[in-house]
Design a protein around this motif. Structure first.
Motif, short mmCIF file in Angstrom:
data_model
loop_
_atom_site.label_atom_id
_atom_site.label_comp_id
_atom_site.label_asym_id
_atom_site.label_seq_id
_atom_site.Cartn_x
_atom_site.Cartn_y
_atom_site.Cartn_z
N VAL A 83 0.76 -1.24 0.02
CA VAL A 83 0.05 -0.13 -0.04
C VAL A 83 0.75 1.16 0.03
N VAL A 84 1.88 1.28 0.78
CA VAL A 84 2.90 2.30 1.03
C VAL A 84 3.40 2.52 -0.21
N ASP A 106 5.09 3.04 11.25
CA ASP A 106 5.50 4.21 10.45
C ASP A 106 4.74 4.02 8.99
N ARG A 107 4.75 2.91 8.45
CA ARG A 107 4.00 2.52 7.13
C ARG A 107 2.65 3.00 7.24
N VAL A 108 1.84 2.75 8.16
CA VAL A 108 0.56 3.05 8.35
C VAL A 108 0.27 4.76 8.38
N LYS A 109 1.21 5.31 9.29
CA LYS A 109 1.13 6.72 9.21
C LYS A 109 1.36 7.36 8.01
N GLU A 110 2.51 6.94 7.20
CA GLU A 110 2.77 7.41 6.01
C GLU A 110 1.72 7.11 4.77
N ALA A 111 0.93 5.97 4.90
CA ALA A 111 -0.22 5.67 4.26
C ALA A 111 -1.10 6.48 4.38
#
Length: 319
Positions: A83-84, A106-111
């Motif tokens: 997703v990212v 961090d990946r969810v935050k960036e997404a």
């Protein structure tokens, strides 16, 4: 006395006399009409061939229906890394689904941040709903909805190569039905400077969510074209000055000896089991194999494509 008997005896009723009949012209006897030639086996209802033909027709209808639905139904890309990477690559997404109560990294935050910056709707849904939407795939609590993929035309790929000012490099897939292989080939093609990927319209994997995930967003940067007839498309490329090289494990020429790498080139990759089809192999100007030291009979289609494309890129860098 005989001959003087007044009884009628066995006489015919009026109108039943044998002889000429109206409409026959008196030339032939009335008879039954034939039913014509015997129908073919697949046209006779109780015949097993008829049942097989009906089952085949029904299966074709179902495949056509699924294909039409896949071309109009949005796809869901599942998993934090895919997703990212798709969001970074600019995949034309329409919605980001995040499971409620998710352990955010961090990946969810960036997404979420990138989706918000791009105006993509971010929706919190129960985890069970994400499970249902992704069909039980490993989604890690996030899923990205993308519209149906819009395929390019093979001529568009060739035009993109011309506009680049570099020798055209196109990758064509022959009989690759695994969408993970398709996505991985697209990723390798983008990494090694190809201008596009061509897939057949039939008997080939399409740009599904699995292919999007495997490509890690590279499909948003590299055009993927569909060819109605791959052999005819390859011949069209040849008419435009491109050489067609097919990957064949039985070839005596290895990718290390690919002298055609620096010129306009089409690299054709077949399936791991069947390899190149006969018509496609006959169309190729040259076939090459991947040099291997071990006793492995064949490589995964995407791995073989990556090795050959890497060699092409190396030769082109050297001039």
């Amino acid at each position: 006395m005989a001959g003087n008997d007044k009884r009628r005896g066995a006489t015919r009723k009026p109108g039943t006399k044998k002889g000429m009949v109206v409409g026959s012209g008196g030339q032939r006897r009335r008879g039954l009409r034939g039913k014509g030639p015997t129908p073919k086996a697949q046209d006779r209802v109780p015949h097993p061939a008829k049942k097989r033909a009906d089952a085949k027709a029904k299966a074709e209808q179902q495949r056509a229906k699924r294909k039409a639905q896949s071309e109009t139904t949005p796809e869901l890309i599942a998993g934090r890394n895919p997703v990212v990477e798709c969001l970074r690559a600019g995949v034309p997404a329409t919605g980001l689904y995040v499971a409620q109560g998710l352990d955010i990294d961090d990946r969810v935050k960036e997404a979420v941040r990138v989706a918000g910056d791009k105006g993509i709707a971010v929706v919190d849904v129960p985890r069970t709903e994400v499970d249902r939407m992704t069909g039980g795939a490993l989604h890690q609590g996030v899923a990205l909805q993308v519209p149906p993929y819009r395929y390019a035309h093979p001529e568009d790929v060739l035009q993109a190569a011309r506009d680049s000012g570099l020798p055209p490099l196109v990758v064509a897939l022959d009989g690759v039905t695994d969408p993970r292989n398709l996505g991985a080939v697209i990723r390798s093609a983008a990494a090694f400077g190809a201008h596009g990927v061509v897939v057949p319209q039939r008997r080939s994997a399409g740009m599904s969510a699995v292919a999007w995930r495997s490509s890690a967003g590279a499909a948003a940067k590299l055009p993927v074209a569909r060819a109605v007839n791959l052999t005819r498309t390859l011949k069209d490329f040849q008419a435009e000055g491109l050489m067609v090289v097919g990957l064949d494990a039985d070839s005596d020429i290895t990718s290390d000896e690919l002298e055609l790498a620096t010129g306009p080139l089409v690299v054709v990759v077949g399936s791991e089991g069947r390899g190149l089809s006969r018509l496609v192999r006959d169309t190729c100007d040259q076939t090459v194999s991947v040099p291997m030291i071990g006793e492995v009979e064949s490589l995964n289609a995407s791995v073989a494509a990556g090795i050959v494309l890497s060699e092409v890129a190396r030769r082109r860098r050297q001039g």
